[in-house]
Design a protein around this motif. Structure first.
Motif, PDB file in Angstrom:
ATOM      1  N   GLN A  99      31.135  65.419  38.918  1.00 57.36           N
ATOM      2  CA  GLN A  99      30.647  64.047  38.772  1.00 57.36           C
ATOM      3  C   GLN A  99      30.134  63.750  37.369  1.00 57.36           C
ATOM      4  OE1 GLN A  99      27.068  63.010  40.927  1.00 57.36           O
ATOM      5  NE2 GLN A  99      27.699  60.875  41.152  1.00 57.36           N
ATOM      6  N   ASP A 104      42.598  60.845  46.064  1.00 57.07           N
ATOM      7  CA  ASP A 104      43.488  60.364  45.004  1.00 57.07           C
ATOM      8  C   ASP A 104      44.126  61.533  44.256  1.00 57.07           C
ATOM      9  OD1 ASP A 104      42.858  57.760  45.671  1.00 57.07           O
ATOM     10  OD2 ASP A 104      41.280  57.585  44.148  1.00 57.07           O
ATOM     11  N   TYR A 107      27.876  61.868  46.122  1.00 57.28           N
ATOM     12  CA  TYR A 107      29.174  62.302  45.608  1.00 57.28           C
ATOM     13  C   TYR A 107      29.701  63.493  46.401  1.00 57.28           C
ATOM     14  CZ  TYR A 107      32.586  64.062  42.156  1.00 57.28           C
ATOM     15  OH  TYR A 107      33.727  64.522  41.529  1.00 57.28           O
ATOM     16  N   LEU A 142      35.169  60.201  31.579  1.00 62.57           N
ATOM     17  CA  LEU A 142      36.212  59.341  32.140  1.00 62.57           C
ATOM     18  C   LEU A 142      35.728  57.927  32.434  1.00 62.57           C
ATOM     19  CD1 LEU A 142      37.799  61.884  34.653  1.00 62.57           C
ATOM     20  CD2 LEU A 142      38.392  61.481  32.253  1.00 62.57           C
ATOM     21  N   GLY A 143      34.421  57.763  32.565  1.00 60.37           N
ATOM     22  CA  GLY A 143      33.870  56.443  32.862  1.00 60.37           C
ATOM     23  C   GLY A 143      34.040  56.023  34.313  1.00 60.37           C
ATOM     24  N   ARG A 144      34.431  56.952  35.177  1.00 56.27           N
ATOM     25  CA  ARG A 144      34.582  56.651  36.601  1.00 56.27           C
ATOM     26  C   ARG A 144      34.571  57.956  37.377  1.00 56.27           C
ATOM     27  NH1 ARG A 144      39.932  57.400  38.494  1.00 56.27           N
ATOM     28  NH2 ARG A 144      41.362  58.081  36.819  1.00 56.27           N
ATOM     29  N   GLU A 145      34.200  57.857  38.634  1.00 55.65           N
ATOM     30  CA  GLU A 145      34.200  59.042  39.476  1.00 55.65           C
ATOM     31  C   GLU A 145      35.552  59.199  40.162  1.00 55.65           C
ATOM     32  OE1 GLU A 145      30.910  58.734  42.135  1.00 55.65           O
ATOM     33  OE2 GLU A 145      29.414  58.775  40.525  1.00 55.65           O
ATOM     34  N   LEU A 146      36.030  60.429  40.206  1.00 53.50           N
ATOM     35  CA  LEU A 146      37.308  60.711  40.847  1.00 53.50           C
ATOM     36  C   LEU A 146      37.111  60.939  42.340  1.00 53.50           C
ATOM     37  CD1 LEU A 146      38.832  63.164  38.205  1.00 53.50           C
ATOM     38  CD2 LEU A 146      39.168  60.689  38.405  1.00 53.50           C
ATOM     39  N   ARG A 147      38.162  60.693  43.090  1.00 49.37           N
ATOM     40  CA  ARG A 147      38.110  60.902  44.539  1.00 49.37           C
ATOM     41  C   ARG A 147      39.090  62.004  44.923  1.00 49.37           C
ATOM     42  NH1 ARG A 147      38.663  56.050  48.296  1.00 49.37           N
ATOM     43  NH2 ARG A 147      40.825  56.201  47.580  1.00 49.37           N
ATOM     44  N   GLU A 192      33.005  63.397  34.883  1.00 53.30           N
ATOM     45  CA  GLU A 192      33.763  62.174  35.162  1.00 53.30           C
ATOM     46  C   GLU A 192      32.986  60.942  34.726  1.00 53.30           C
ATOM     47  OE1 GLU A 192      35.421  64.466  39.128  1.00 53.30           O
ATOM     48  OE2 GLU A 192      34.291  62.593  39.341  1.00 53.30           O
ATOM     49  N   HIS A 193      31.693  60.934  35.019  1.00 51.24           N
ATOM     50  CA  HIS A 193      30.840  59.798  34.673  1.00 51.24           C
ATOM     51  C   HIS A 193      30.787  59.579  33.170  1.00 51.24           C
ATOM     52  CE1 HIS A 193      26.911  57.894  33.786  1.00 51.24           C
ATOM     53  NE2 HIS A 193      27.141  57.195  34.882  1.00 51.24           N
ATOM     54  N   ASP A 194      30.601  60.672  32.413  1.00 51.57           N
ATOM     55  CA  ASP A 194      30.408  60.556  30.973  1.00 51.57           C
ATOM     56  C   ASP A 194      31.716  60.417  30.201  1.00 51.57           C
ATOM     57  OD1 ASP A 194      27.778  60.927  31.594  1.00 51.57           O
ATOM     58  OD2 ASP A 194      27.629  62.956  30.767  1.00 51.57           O
TER      59      ASP A 194
END
Length: 284
Positions: free
Chosen positions: A155, A170, A199, A162-167, A158-160
């Motif tokens: 998390q 997906d 998360y 990618l700018g979004r959280e992965l699922r 991804e937050h820092d």
């Protein structure tokens, strides 16, 4: 849980540890998945991509693989061998990753040939990370019984970055779609996730959802261990262990990962074999 996953290098390791792993798996009615990492823990000239590739292709490591498979053939648990995993990922973690596809394919096929002669009952797992270029490294249907994938959720990273959280779902759909055309059983051979409570719970719930549309997906194995290779940009060694994977916040997770990096780098050199537990569903 139906799979016990063990990792070992093919040098500088006591193969009697496989006997112990077999007994552990038998007592729990689990099959044994053995990931063979083709290197030594010793820091020397053998640990270069070129030296390893040339030695394998010339046959100098045939005896290493043969010895492992001779022991595997004596085990009572059902055994699958996963050799040289995540070969298409060139982030620097594995010295066998990033070879020219034809060199990797030749090396993989040679190792399967050696192992089959010593352990004819063994199944073989070809296990890319899941990148788009994985098809270039496919060694052929005759030497692959199962296809493995790796999926990790971090998390903080991804937050820092990618700018979004992965699922999970997906990533699974994306990577499964790349290997489904091979028409082989598919397992997520390594799964891990860490972040705050929401998360982690979201991933935990998603992992346990059946996917009847993914006809070849037969199992998921959780990597119940702290990471052994640092994530980029100073994000250290995320801790995937089920008892440690919940963090208070993405910020705290990054701080803790950075603090653990130096100590973990020293400690990992003493690891010869890691016992991992799996959360699995199986079609067998």
């Amino acid at each position: 849980m139906s799979i016990e996953h063990v990792f070992l290098p093919w040098e500088d390791v006591s193969l009697s540890s496989l006997i112990s792993a077999d007994q552990y798996a038998l007592e729990r009615n689990r099959a044994l998945l053995i990931t063979v990492e083709p290197w030594t823990w010793t820091q020397d000239e053998r640990n270069t991509p070129q030296a390893l590739r040339d030695a394998i292709l010339s046959g100098r490591y045939d005896s290493n693989m043969r010895e492992i498979c001779e022991v595997a053939d004596t085990l009572q648990s059902p055994v699958s061998i996963r050799w040289g995993h995540e070969m298409e990922d060139d982030d620097g973690q594995f010295i066998w990753a990033g070879w020219a596809p034809q060199d990797y394919i030749a090396a993989y096929r040679r190792m399967v040939e050696v192992c089959r002669a010593a352990a004819p009952r063994t199944r073989f797992v070809w296990s890319p990370l899941g990148h788009v270029n994985l098809t270039e490294y496919y060694p052929g249907a005759d030497v692959v019984d199962i296809v493995g994938l790796s999926i990790f959720g971090f998390q903080t990273f991804e937050h820092d970055i990618l700018g979004r959280e992965l699922r999970y779902e997906d990533l699974l759909r994306e990577r499964y779609a790349r290997v489904a055309p091979f028409r082989k059983p598919v397992i997520v051979a390594e799964l891990g996730y860490t972040g705050n409570a929401d998360y982690v719970q979201a991933w935990e719930d998603a992992v346990r959802v059946p996917h009847p549309e993914m006809a070849y997906l037969v199992g998921v194995v959780y990597f119940n261990q702290q990471e052994v290779y640092p994530w980029p940009n100073g994000y250290g060694y995320p801790d995937w262990r089920v008892t440690e994977r919940v963090t208070a916040s993405p910020t705290e997770s990054k701080v803790n990962a950075s603090k653990s990096s130096e100590a973990h780098c020293t400690a990992r050199l003493s690891i010869l074999i890691s016992y991992l537990t799996g959360i699995c569903t199986s079609a067998q």
